[in-house]
Design a protein around this motif. Structure first.
Motif, PDB file in Angstrom:
ATOM      1  N   GLY A  64       0.825  -1.213   0.000  1.00 25.01           N
ATOM      2  CA  GLY A  64       0.000   0.000   0.000  1.00 25.01           C
ATOM      3  C   GLY A  64       0.855   1.256   0.000  1.00 25.01           C
ATOM      4  O   GLY A  64       0.585   2.211  -0.737  1.00 25.01           O
ATOM      5  N   LYS A  65       1.912   1.255   0.797  1.00 21.35           N
ATOM      6  CA  LYS A  65       2.829   2.395   0.832  1.00 21.35           C
ATOM      7  C   LYS A  65       3.509   2.574  -0.529  1.00 21.35           C
ATOM      8  O   LYS A  65       3.604   3.694  -1.044  1.00 21.35           O
ATOM      9  CB  LYS A  65       3.884   2.194   1.919  1.00 21.35           C
ATOM     10  N   ARG A  66       3.966   1.472  -1.107  1.00 21.29           N
ATOM     11  CA  ARG A  66       4.610   1.529  -2.426  1.00 21.29           C
ATOM     12  C   ARG A  66       3.645   2.091  -3.479  1.00 21.29           C
ATOM     13  O   ARG A  66       4.012   2.919  -4.314  1.00 21.29           O
ATOM     14  CB  ARG A  66       5.076   0.132  -2.831  1.00 21.29           C
ATOM     15  N   MET A  67       2.385   1.661  -3.438  1.00 24.41           N
ATOM     16  CA  MET A  67       1.399   2.136  -4.414  1.00 24.41           C
ATOM     17  C   MET A  67       1.040   3.601  -4.160  1.00 24.41           C
ATOM     18  O   MET A  67       0.807   4.360  -5.107  1.00 24.41           O
ATOM     19  CB  MET A  67       0.150   1.253  -4.380  1.00 24.41           C
ATOM     20  N   ALA A  68       1.023   4.030  -2.884  1.00 22.11           N
ATOM     21  CA  ALA A  68       0.769   5.442  -2.571  1.00 22.11           C
ATOM     22  C   ALA A  68       1.871   6.313  -3.179  1.00 22.11           C
ATOM     23  O   ALA A  68       1.592   7.372  -3.756  1.00 22.11           O
ATOM     24  CB  ALA A  68       0.684   5.643  -1.059  1.00 22.11           C
ATOM     25  N   ASP A  78      -2.113  14.681  -5.131  1.00 22.56           N
ATOM     26  CA  ASP A  78      -1.777  15.663  -4.097  1.00 22.56           C
ATOM     27  C   ASP A  78      -1.879  15.060  -2.699  1.00 22.56           C
ATOM     28  O   ASP A  78      -1.402  15.640  -1.728  1.00 22.56           O
ATOM     29  CB  ASP A  78      -2.713  16.874  -4.206  1.00 22.56           C
ATOM     30  N   GLY A  79      -2.508  13.907  -2.598  1.00 24.19           N
ATOM     31  CA  GLY A  79      -2.664  13.185  -1.344  1.00 24.19           C
ATOM     32  C   GLY A  79      -3.123  11.773  -1.661  1.00 24.19           C
ATOM     33  O   GLY A  79      -3.402  11.447  -2.820  1.00 24.19           O
ATOM     34  N   VAL A  80      -3.197  10.930  -0.651  1.00 24.26           N
ATOM     35  CA  VAL A  80      -3.633   9.543  -0.838  1.00 24.26           C
ATOM     36  C   VAL A  80      -4.398   9.100   0.399  1.00 24.26           C
ATOM     37  O   VAL A  80      -3.941   9.339   1.524  1.00 24.26           O
ATOM     38  CB  VAL A  80      -2.440   8.579  -1.055  1.00 24.26           C
ATOM     39  N   ASN A  81      -5.547   8.466   0.187  1.00 26.58           N
ATOM     40  CA  ASN A  81      -6.255   7.788   1.278  1.00 26.58           C
ATOM     41  C   ASN A  81      -5.954   6.307   1.184  1.00 26.58           C
ATOM     42  O   ASN A  81      -6.034   5.721   0.101  1.00 26.58           O
ATOM     43  CB  ASN A  81      -7.775   7.957   1.171  1.00 26.58           C
ATOM     44  N   LEU A  82      -5.614   5.697   2.318  1.00 23.65           N
ATOM     45  CA  LEU A  82      -5.542   4.242   2.434  1.00 23.65           C
ATOM     46  C   LEU A  82      -6.746   3.854   3.275  1.00 23.65           C
ATOM     47  O   LEU A  82      -6.902   4.342   4.392  1.00 23.65           O
ATOM     48  CB  LEU A  82      -4.253   3.797   3.119  1.00 23.65           C
ATOM     49  N   LEU A  83      -7.596   2.998   2.719  1.00 26.78           N
ATOM     50  CA  LEU A  83      -8.878   2.713   3.361  1.00 26.78           C
ATOM     51  C   LEU A  83      -9.132   1.221   3.414  1.00 26.78           C
ATOM     52  O   LEU A  83      -8.986   0.514   2.415  1.00 26.78           O
ATOM     53  CB  LEU A  83      -9.997   3.405   2.560  1.00 26.78           C
ATOM     54  N   ASN A  84      -9.515   0.748   4.601  1.00 26.83           N
ATOM     55  CA  ASN A  84      -9.957  -0.626   4.771  1.00 26.83           C
ATOM     56  C   ASN A  84     -11.318  -0.594   5.435  1.00 26.83           C
ATOM     57  O   ASN A  84     -11.532   0.146   6.396  1.00 26.83           O
ATOM     58  CB  ASN A  84      -8.969  -1.422   5.636  1.00 26.83           C
ATOM     59  N   ASN A  85     -12.237  -1.386   4.926  1.00 26.46           N
ATOM     60  CA  ASN A  85     -13.572  -1.494   5.501  1.00 26.46           C
ATOM     61  C   ASN A  85     -13.727  -2.890   6.086  1.00 26.46           C
ATOM     62  O   ASN A  85     -13.437  -3.873   5.411  1.00 26.46           O
ATOM     63  CB  ASN A  85     -14.644  -1.284   4.417  1.00 26.46           C
ATOM     64  N   PHE A  97      -9.829  -9.589   2.814  1.00 31.60           N
ATOM     65  CA  PHE A  97      -9.172  -8.374   3.273  1.00 31.60           C
ATOM     66  C   PHE A  97      -8.587  -7.608   2.087  1.00 31.60           C
ATOM     67  O   PHE A  97      -7.951  -8.200   1.214  1.00 31.60           O
ATOM     68  CB  PHE A  97      -8.047  -8.693   4.271  1.00 31.60           C
ATOM     69  N   HIS A  98      -8.808  -6.313   2.067  1.00 28.16           N
ATOM     70  CA  HIS A  98      -8.230  -5.484   1.019  1.00 28.16           C
ATOM     71  C   HIS A  98      -8.044  -4.051   1.494  1.00 28.16           C
ATOM     72  O   HIS A  98      -8.742  -3.580   2.386  1.00 28.16           O
ATOM     73  CB  HIS A  98      -9.042  -5.529  -0.279  1.00 28.16           C
ATOM     74  N   LEU A  99      -7.072  -3.408   0.890  1.00 24.70           N
ATOM     75  CA  LEU A  99      -6.737  -2.031   1.198  1.00 24.70           C
ATOM     76  C   LEU A  99      -6.949  -1.211  -0.072  1.00 24.70           C
ATOM     77  O   LEU A  99      -6.339  -1.500  -1.112  1.00 24.70           O
ATOM     78  CB  LEU A  99      -5.270  -1.948   1.640  1.00 24.70           C
ATOM     79  N   HIS A 100      -7.813  -0.209   0.026  1.00 24.09           N
ATOM     80  CA  HIS A 100      -8.005   0.718  -1.088  1.00 24.09           C
ATOM     81  C   HIS A 100      -6.898   1.759  -1.044  1.00 24.09           C
ATOM     82  O   HIS A 100      -6.592   2.304   0.021  1.00 24.09           O
ATOM     83  CB  HIS A 100      -9.349   1.447  -0.971  1.00 24.09           C
ATOM     84  N   VAL A 101      -6.280   2.030  -2.174  1.00 21.92           N
ATOM     85  CA  VAL A 101      -5.316   3.115  -2.323  1.00 21.92           C
ATOM     86  C   VAL A 101      -6.004   4.118  -3.238  1.00 21.92           C
ATOM     87  O   VAL A 101      -6.202   3.847  -4.430  1.00 21.92           O
ATOM     88  CB  VAL A 101      -3.988   2.614  -2.926  1.00 21.92           C
TER      89      VAL A 101
END
Length: 136
Positions: A64-68, A78-85, A97-101
């Protein structure tokens, strides 16, 4: 098992792959919130944040960090949200399990996403009481 993301990782369902390593797979979201919205999953199935193995969670966080960084460098985010529901009531729709970038842009023609709540100060006593209940 009938899991959409497991099928994507296995190559049984097509996806637009962005990155892959031993533990994780990153692909473009087909219902993007903004330009460049992608998803990072562990290759090994786990239903949600409460079930994922620590090593898989660490691997997803690293990807996730690499993709951000990638959406920032390549798309000029200009920014990035990392989101897990986690769970239906938190808007989880695929139970792997998944992380939205989600890249964010100052240019509103590229980004119409808004906060799902309006942050406002809460009741201090209630916050402290809940914090005390949660303290480990």
């Amino acid at each position: 098992m009938d899991c959409l993301f497991c099928a994507i990782v296995a190559g049984d369902v097509p996806s637009t792959r962005v990155y892959e390593d031993e533990r994780t797979y990153a692909f473009m979201d087909i219902s993007p919130a903004t330009e460049g919205h992608l998803i990072v999953v562990p290759k090994r199935h786990s239903r949600d944040i409460l079930e994922i193995a620590e090593e898989d969670l660490a691997a997803v966080a690293a990807t996730g960090k690499r993709m951000a960084q990638r959406v920032t460098d390549v798309l000029g985010a200009d920014g990035v949200n990392l989101l897990n529901n986690r769970g239906e009531h938190a808007w989880q729709t695929v139970f792997h399990f998944h992380l939205h970038v989600i890249p964010r842009y100052a240019d509103t023609s590229r980004d119409t996403m808004q906060l799902p709540w309006i942050p406002a100060p809460g009741d201090g006593d209630a916050i402290r009481a809940t914090g005390a209940r949660l303290a480990v």
